[in-house]
Design a protein around this motif. Sequence first.
Motif, PDB file in Angstrom:
ATOM      1  N   VAL A  59       9.902   2.239   4.075  1.00 30.79           N
ATOM      2  CA  VAL A  59      10.359   2.557   2.712  1.00 30.79           C
ATOM      3  C   VAL A  59       9.456   3.472   1.896  1.00 30.79           C
ATOM      4  CG1 VAL A  59      11.637   0.386   2.563  1.00 30.79           C
ATOM      5  CG2 VAL A  59       9.290   0.483   1.706  1.00 30.79           C
ATOM      6  N   ALA A  60       8.200   3.723   2.326  1.00 27.00           N
ATOM      7  CA  ALA A  60       7.326   4.580   1.516  1.00 27.00           C
ATOM      8  C   ALA A  60       7.883   5.984   1.381  1.00 27.00           C
ATOM      9  CB  ALA A  60       5.920   4.634   2.111  1.00 27.00           C
ATOM     10  N   GLY A  61       8.545   6.468   2.430  1.00 21.99           N
ATOM     11  CA  GLY A  61       9.129   7.796   2.376  1.00 21.99           C
ATOM     12  C   GLY A  61      10.365   7.873   1.507  1.00 21.99           C
ATOM     13  N   ILE A  62      10.931   6.719   1.157  1.00 17.80           N
ATOM     14  CA  ILE A  62      12.116   6.674   0.293  1.00 17.80           C
ATOM     15  C   ILE A  62      11.711   6.485  -1.164  1.00 17.80           C
ATOM     16  CG2 ILE A  62      14.249   5.432  -0.205  1.00 17.80           C
ATOM     17  CD1 ILE A  62      14.242   4.533   2.746  1.00 17.80           C
ATOM     18  N   PHE A  64      12.015  -2.276  -2.607  1.00 17.76           N
ATOM     19  CA  PHE A  64      10.874  -2.595  -3.451  1.00 17.76           C
ATOM     20  C   PHE A  64      10.303  -3.960  -3.083  1.00 17.76           C
ATOM     21  CE2 PHE A  64       8.745  -3.834  -7.420  1.00 17.76           C
ATOM     22  CZ  PHE A  64       8.033  -2.675  -7.703  1.00 17.76           C
ATOM     23  N   LEU A  65      11.168  -4.894  -2.659  1.00 19.49           N
ATOM     24  CA  LEU A  65      10.719  -6.242  -2.333  1.00 19.49           C
ATOM     25  C   LEU A  65       9.824  -6.276  -1.096  1.00 19.49           C
ATOM     26  CD1 LEU A  65      10.833  -9.293  -2.840  1.00 19.49           C
ATOM     27  CD2 LEU A  65      12.950  -9.359  -1.481  1.00 19.49           C
ATOM     28  N   GLY A 115       7.897   8.025   9.299  1.00 16.51           N
ATOM     29  CA  GLY A 115       9.079   7.178   9.467  1.00 16.51           C
ATOM     30  C   GLY A 115      10.358   7.902   9.130  1.00 16.51           C
ATOM     31  N   VAL A 116      10.338   8.694   8.028  1.00 18.51           N
ATOM     32  CA  VAL A 116      11.525   9.455   7.623  1.00 18.51           C
ATOM     33  C   VAL A 116      11.858  10.525   8.654  1.00 18.51           C
ATOM     34  CG1 VAL A 116      12.414  11.087   5.923  1.00 18.51           C
ATOM     35  CG2 VAL A 116      11.263   9.010   5.161  1.00 18.51           C
ATOM     36  N   VAL A 150       5.110   7.578  -2.771  1.00 21.11           N
ATOM     37  CA  VAL A 150       3.850   6.840  -2.615  1.00 21.11           C
ATOM     38  C   VAL A 150       3.515   6.029  -3.861  1.00 21.11           C
ATOM     39  CG1 VAL A 150       1.389   7.050  -2.125  1.00 21.11           C
ATOM     40  CG2 VAL A 150       3.001   8.590  -1.010  1.00 21.11           C
ATOM     41  N   ALA A 151       3.728   6.594  -5.049  1.00 21.06           N
ATOM     42  CA  ALA A 151       3.344   5.892  -6.273  1.00 21.06           C
ATOM     43  C   ALA A 151       4.165   4.622  -6.492  1.00 21.06           C
ATOM     44  CB  ALA A 151       3.470   6.821  -7.477  1.00 21.06           C
ATOM     45  N   LEU A 152       5.485   4.723  -6.389  1.00 23.19           N
ATOM     46  CA  LEU A 152       6.322   3.545  -6.585  1.00 23.19           C
ATOM     47  C   LEU A 152       6.082   2.515  -5.479  1.00 23.19           C
ATOM     48  CD1 LEU A 152       8.412   2.104  -8.227  1.00 23.19           C
ATOM     49  CD2 LEU A 152      10.214   3.359  -7.021  1.00 23.19           C
ATOM     50  N   PHE A 153       5.875   2.989  -4.258  1.00 24.97           N
ATOM     51  CA  PHE A 153       5.534   2.087  -3.162  1.00 24.97           C
ATOM     52  C   PHE A 153       4.246   1.329  -3.494  1.00 24.97           C
ATOM     53  CE2 PHE A 153       3.279   1.124   0.779  1.00 24.97           C
ATOM     54  CZ  PHE A 153       4.263   0.472   1.531  1.00 24.97           C
TER      55      PHE A 153
END
Length: 316
Positions: free
Chosen positions: A103-106, A173-174, A35-36, A109-112
């Motif tokens: 958003v995973a690329g932003i 995050f939402l 995506g990024v 992976v861990a925070l996603f």
Amino acid sequence: MTSPHNRATLVGAVFASVVSGMLVAGQSRINGELGVRMGDGALAALISFSSGFVILSLAMLASPRARRGLGAVLEDIRRGRLPWWSTLGGVGGGFLVLTQGLVAGILGVALFSVAVVAGQTLGAMWIDSRGWFGVPTVRLSPARAFGALVAVVGVMVSVEVWAGQDGSLSWGFLLPVLSGAGTGIQQALNGTVRNRASSALAATWINFAVGTTALAVVWVVGLPATGGPEVFPTEWWLYAGGLLGTLFIPIQTITVHRIGVLGLGVSLVTGQILASIALDLIVPVGDFPISVWTVIGASLTVLGSILVTTSKRRST
């Protein structure tokens, strides 16, 4: 008293679900970077889902049992024995893959995964305790509730959400929180369809057909605003997200009726968080530090998974 056979079946289902979670984290890593790199998260999601759909369609052609299962599901819907909305599990899967591309690329992976896990566990608890969408009702005992809480706290600790990282409380995050809740519905619906079809392949094909259609509509509607992709990367592995999906969706459709939606959800959590930590260490897509708190949090998550799955009791 649980027989050795039933105990072995439960352990096998939990292990398979943990592996499934690892594959989900791998898909998040791939689709996030795609995506990024493309500058078009919706198209990245569509590529992922549609490639998986092509693979499954070829498998369907080679499997008479799966085709019979698909016919049985369609016949049940036609005769009113199965509500049509039972086949919409792919919408939840499509939404998860869409958020990966967006958003995973932003976030990394861990925070996603933290966001997905938060929605996944809370949504699954609600579904499991009420027996919605055809899953067996599982009493929300104190042990199961505590296990789910420990798992969520463990994930939060492992990625240090409270450390004030950018995006932790934003719309970025939402979105995965909401998509995580949607996966509980997806797993329950896919499990119901799989039971009617007596074929995990048929249920998975339906999931991908619905998800691909939904994502195609989203991409076309949003095309005037996004303007389409900026570039198509040449690395082959960036297009392997759909292949991973064809592996972990069948696992989930089989195990959900053995360990419940919450048990499956927390087992997925364990696989997701362990794999996401490894990915952010080895091939990071976002700027995310790994510390001793990560190891402590991962251990808590595994403990929570054990508490939830071993405390399963169906309501009578």
